[in-house]
Design a protein around this motif. Structure first.
Motif, short mmCIF file in Angstrom:
data_model
loop_
_atom_site.label_atom_id
_atom_site.label_comp_id
_atom_site.label_asym_id
_atom_site.label_seq_id
_atom_site.Cartn_x
_atom_site.Cartn_y
_atom_site.Cartn_z
N ARG A 89 22.03 23.30 31.33
CA ARG A 89 22.39 24.83 31.50
C ARG A 89 22.19 25.30 33.09
O ARG A 89 21.71 24.63 33.69
N ASN A 90 23.17 26.46 33.56
CA ASN A 90 23.23 27.16 34.88
C ASN A 90 23.95 25.52 35.82
O ASN A 90 24.25 25.14 37.24
N HIS A 91 24.98 24.35 35.09
CA HIS A 91 25.46 23.24 35.67
C HIS A 91 27.08 24.22 35.46
O HIS A 91 27.70 23.53 34.39
N CYS A 92 27.68 23.09 36.07
CA CYS A 92 29.41 22.80 36.06
C CYS A 92 29.59 21.71 36.03
O CYS A 92 29.76 20.83 37.20
N ILE A 103 32.35 28.56 42.35
CA ILE A 103 31.71 28.24 41.53
C ILE A 103 30.21 28.15 41.98
O ILE A 103 29.87 27.10 42.89
N ASN A 104 29.35 28.84 42.12
CA ASN A 104 28.13 28.82 42.38
C ASN A 104 27.31 28.12 41.58
O ASN A 104 25.91 27.76 42.08
N GLU A 105 27.37 27.73 40.97
CA GLU A 105 26.32 26.99 39.98
C GLU A 105 27.06 25.34 40.64
O GLU A 105 27.30 24.84 41.05
N ILE A 106 25.38 24.61 40.29
CA ILE A 106 25.27 23.02 40.69
C ILE A 106 26.33 22.14 40.18
O ILE A 106 26.72 22.35 38.68
N ARG A 162 31.16 25.15 45.88
CA ARG A 162 31.64 25.93 47.73
C ARG A 162 31.22 24.61 48.19
O ARG A 162 32.09 24.53 49.01
N LYS A 163 30.66 23.68 48.50
CA LYS A 163 30.06 23.39 49.13
C LYS A 163 30.80 21.42 48.74
O LYS A 163 31.41 20.95 49.51
N LEU A 164 31.02 21.22 47.23
CA LEU A 164 31.70 20.27 46.93
C LEU A 164 33.43 20.80 47.73
O LEU A 164 33.99 19.95 47.89
N ALA A 165 34.50 21.79 47.52
CA ALA A 165 35.26 22.53 48.01
C ALA A 165 35.27 21.84 49.58
O ALA A 165 36.41 21.87 50.24
N ILE A 166 33.88 22.18 50.31
CA ILE A 166 33.97 22.04 51.52
C ILE A 166 34.32 19.96 52.05
O ILE A 166 34.82 20.30 52.96
N LEU A 167 33.56 19.53 51.14
CA LEU A 167 33.41 18.03 51.35
C LEU A 167 35.24 17.59 50.90
O LEU A 167 35.59 16.67 51.84
N VAL A 168 35.46 18.21 50.01
CA VAL A 168 37.09 18.54 49.66
C VAL A 168 37.87 17.65 51.25
O VAL A 168 38.63 17.67 51.39
N ASN A 169 38.07 19.63 51.44
CA ASN A 169 38.36 20.06 52.81
C ASN A 169 38.21 18.95 53.59
O ASN A 169 38.38 18.51 54.95
N THR A 170 37.01 18.96 53.99
CA THR A 170 36.68 17.80 55.26
C THR A 170 36.64 16.39 55.06
O THR A 170 38.12 15.69 56.17
N TYR A 171 37.19 15.68 54.29
CA TYR A 171 37.19 14.46 53.91
C TYR A 171 38.55 14.51 53.76
O TYR A 171 39.68 13.13 54.43
N VAL A 172 39.55 15.27 53.28
CA VAL A 172 40.98 15.14 53.37
C VAL A 172 41.57 15.19 54.50
O VAL A 172 42.17 14.60 55.28
N LYS A 209 23.76 14.10 51.44
CA LYS A 209 22.98 13.14 52.66
C LYS A 209 21.67 13.94 52.69
O LYS A 209 21.42 15.21 53.13
N GLY A 210 20.66 13.38 52.21
CA GLY A 210 19.40 14.37 52.25
C GLY A 210 18.93 14.79 50.73
O GLY A 210 17.52 15.39 50.44
N GLY A 211 19.21 14.10 50.00
CA GLY A 211 18.85 14.69 48.44
C GLY A 211 19.82 16.21 48.08
O GLY A 211 19.38 16.73 47.46
N HIS A 212 20.67 16.68 49.32
CA HIS A 212 20.98 17.88 49.04
C HIS A 212 21.79 18.28 47.55
O HIS A 212 22.82 17.75 47.33
N ARG A 213 21.82 18.99 46.61
CA ARG A 213 22.26 19.13 45.01
C ARG A 213 23.58 20.21 45.64
O ARG A 213 23.07 21.60 45.64
N ILE A 214 24.82 20.12 45.38
CA ILE A 214 25.51 21.07 46.27
C ILE A 214 26.38 22.54 44.51
O ILE A 214 26.43 21.11 43.72
N ASN A 215 26.90 23.10 45.26
CA ASN A 215 27.85 23.60 43.98
C ASN A 215 29.15 23.60 44.30
O ASN A 215 29.70 23.17 45.01
#
Length: 619
Positions: free
Chosen positions: A90-93, A35-38, A289-299, A281-287
């Motif tokens: 539009r263009n959001h998931c 998922i490349n969308e925000i 793929r980045k959410l998957a990285i967060l899940v993996n890191t936290y778990v 942190k820093g106000g970056h909106r994520i897609n």
């Protein structure tokens, strides 16, 4: 609405195993990575058998999907995920996270409940707390997990930076929505009609005093006020008669209580309109793929026995994303250059290809990179691109030299034959030799596609022929000594001129490199400035949200006569104002200029070193 359908049905994202371990579902992670969308992430938490899953299904426009169950057993184990195109953005998931019920008697592990609760807070942009009955002391006490957030979530990586964990947590916190189910009371306080939000604020009202019981009463309420950027409340009547509750997902809408149906619709419209994209942190909106990285890191952090750290997660994400962005951009450059460059070619052609492909590569990198401290990955990309360009230049020079040598060898075949047969060993032989050699030079110059080493190759050829020419000159009986001396001087002058032309070729290469650098400077300034402006805007948006939240909270406290508590917030508010002012006045231009100058200096030095030249200038 996005045309893409991400998932037909929900999948388990994080499994809560029987032994109490949290395990990531790799298939679900693959879906997120694609998922490349925000993403707008909405999670729901509450005690089991309170109808959480039904609300989440309604957000997808369905009555089934997430498992509701019809018994006293908890059906949702771990965290389940459903990704669908956002209905209004539009263009959001829209990513929905349905968590297992808290307080499951079969599990009996409160620590496990705390981790599920914390993950829901960490991963979502809107956090829905689902409860049954009313917002009273008992309901707030059951929400004790909020009081443990600062122990279960760490914002900063270094302890010495832990000066205001609460404020930093607020910057990345989700919006808070309390859904009160099976509500049977009138929305009145002291005989006055109130809104749902006023009802929630009344339930979260603080008590004055410093007694232990007062502090215990206030603690969860203060946590809700301090850790979430906004608060919203919805009260739902019972959807249908009690005897039909276990069949609510199969009942047609006309058999449900109209008030319940209307409130569900209002809840969904609010979530669609007001839920912001997930930010880090820093106000970056994520897609995804980045959410998957967060899940993996936290778990992974929880599995290791440590407390999830937001700074570490962002650092990990930046490393993964910037490395991938660097690799993709460099691969794009290399493949495009290798496809376009038909060697040998002229310097201008190769430089034009390089400029075009480098621009594409940098744009690709800028699109996917973030939090690139000191522009380290950007500098590495430029250096790698330069190295590949220099390697192509080397191959181009070698191909040019080989082609020119082959051409000169072919053109001089007849002349070599005449030498072997003694054609020039006669009176007037030197003139004939000179004519043939000049014919070779003219034909060589008129042949296209020789590449950039033509003058160097011709210079090498003439130097090799110099002893031969001198031998023919000395053997010519028709020439006087004076004629021979004059011819030798002319020969040396021609060789010097050819040497100068070869050197001029190198000077032109450096001049073209300088011109190329000028264009690159302008491109780089534009790209870096846009990127840094984007990150500055992200930071300003994050700080504004936190400041607005604190100012609103301070105003409410003052209205309720909690002046002392309102005054204690002054330090945080002042800190946020200073941070916002600092972001507004950041010297982006100076930073950009410094980075670009470093890159350009390195590039030109490397090119000169590659060419093994002194820095020459035209006279």
């Amino acid at each position: 609405m996005a045309s893409r359908t991400y998932m037909q049905n929900p999948v388990c994202l994080i499994e809560n195993t029987q032994d109490g371990n949290l395990v990531i579902n790799k298939e679900a992670m693959k879906l997120l990575y694609d998922i490349n969308e925000i993403v707008v992430v909405v999670s729901i938490v509450g005690f089991y058998r309170t109808g959480k899953s039904y609300l989440m299904n309604r957000l997808v426009g369905k009555t089934h999907g997430f498992s509701l169950g019809s018994t006293v057993q908890s059906h949702t184990k771990g965290i389940w995920m459903w990704c669908v195109p956002h209905p209004t953005k539009r263009n959001h998931c829209l990513v929905l996270l349905d968590t297992e019920g808290l307080g499951d008697i079969e599990k009996g592990d409160q620590k496990n409940d705390c981790w599920i609760f914390s993950l829901a807070v960490l991963l979502s942009s809107t956090f829905v707390y689902n409860s049954v009955g009313t917002i009273d002391q008992y309901a707030v006490e059951k929400l004790h997990y909020i009081s443990d957030l600062t122990e279960l979530i760490k914002v900063k990586a270094r302890e010495e930076d832990d000066d205001d964990e609460e404020l930093d947590l607020l910057k990345i916190s989700p919006a808070f929505v309390w859904a009160v189910r099976d509500f049977t009371l009138e929305l009145k306080i002291n005989g006055q009609d109130v809104t749902e939000d006023e009802y929630l604020n009344h339930g979260l009202q603080l008590k004055t005093g410093v007694a232990r019981k007062v502090m215990e009463y206030n603690q969860p309420r203060e946590c809700i006020r301090n850790y979430f950027r906004s608060r919203k409340c919805f009260v739902f009547v019972q959807p249908t008669a009690s005897k039909n509750l276990n069949q609510v997902e199969t009942l047609p809408e006309n058999e449900l209580d109209p008030q319940f149906v209307d409130k569900c619709r209002e809840f969904c419209q609010y979530i669609f309109a007001e839920s912001d994209p997930k930010t880090i942190k820093g106000g970056h909106r994520i897609n995804g793929r980045k959410l998957a990285i967060l899940v993996n890191t936290y778990v992974d952090t929880i599995a290791s026995g440590s407390v999830p750290c937001i700074d570490d997660a962002v650092t990990c994400m930046a490393k993964i994303e910037n490395t991938a962005a660097l690799t993709d951009a460099l691969t794009h450059y290399q493949q495009r250059m290798d496809l376009m460059a038909k060697l040998p070619t002229e310097t201008e052609d190769l430089a034009e290809m390089h400029t075009l492909c480098r621009k594409e590569a940098i744009e690709l990198f800028m699109k996917h990179s973030f939090n690139d401290r000191d522009q380290a990955y950007y500098k590495q990309l430029v250096a790698e691109v330069q190295n590949h360009f220099f390697e192509l230049c080397r191959k181009n020079e070698a191909a040019s030299m080989e082609k020119c040598r082959d051409l000169l060898g072919s053109l001089s075949t007849e002349m070599e034959k005449k030498l072997r047969e003694g054609f020039y060993a006669h009176p007037d032989g030197y003139r004939l030799y000179q004519e043939d050699r000049q014919k070779i030079i003219l034909e060589f110059h008129s042949t296209a596609g020789k590449g950039i080493k033509a003058e160097d190759a011709l210079n090498e050829f003439l130097k090799q022929k110099a002893p031969e020419a001198d031998f023919v000159l000395q053997a010519d009986k028709m020439l006087t000594d004076k004629d021979k001396q004059l011819a030798a001087e002319q020969q040396r002058a021609a060789e010097a001129e050819q040497e100068a032309q070869a050197q001029e070729e190198k000077v032109m290469a450096i001049d073209k490199m300088r011109n190329n650098d000028k264009m690159f400077y302008e491109e780089s300034v534009k790209h870096l400035k846009l990127k840094m402006e984007e990150e500055k805007e992200n930071l300003q948006r994050e700080q504004k949200m936190a400041l607005d939240s604190k100012l609103k909270e301070q105003k409410e406290l003052m209205e309720k006569k909690f002046d002392l508590k309102a005054q204690t917030m002054e330090g945080q508010i002042e800190s946020l104002k200073q941070q916002q002012q600092s972001a507004n006045t950041s010297h982006i231009w100076e930073t950009v200029a410094q980075v670009v100058q470093e890159v350009l200096a390195t590039g030109l030095d490397a090119y000169i070193s590659h060419k093994n030249l002194k820095l020459l200038t035209r006279r």
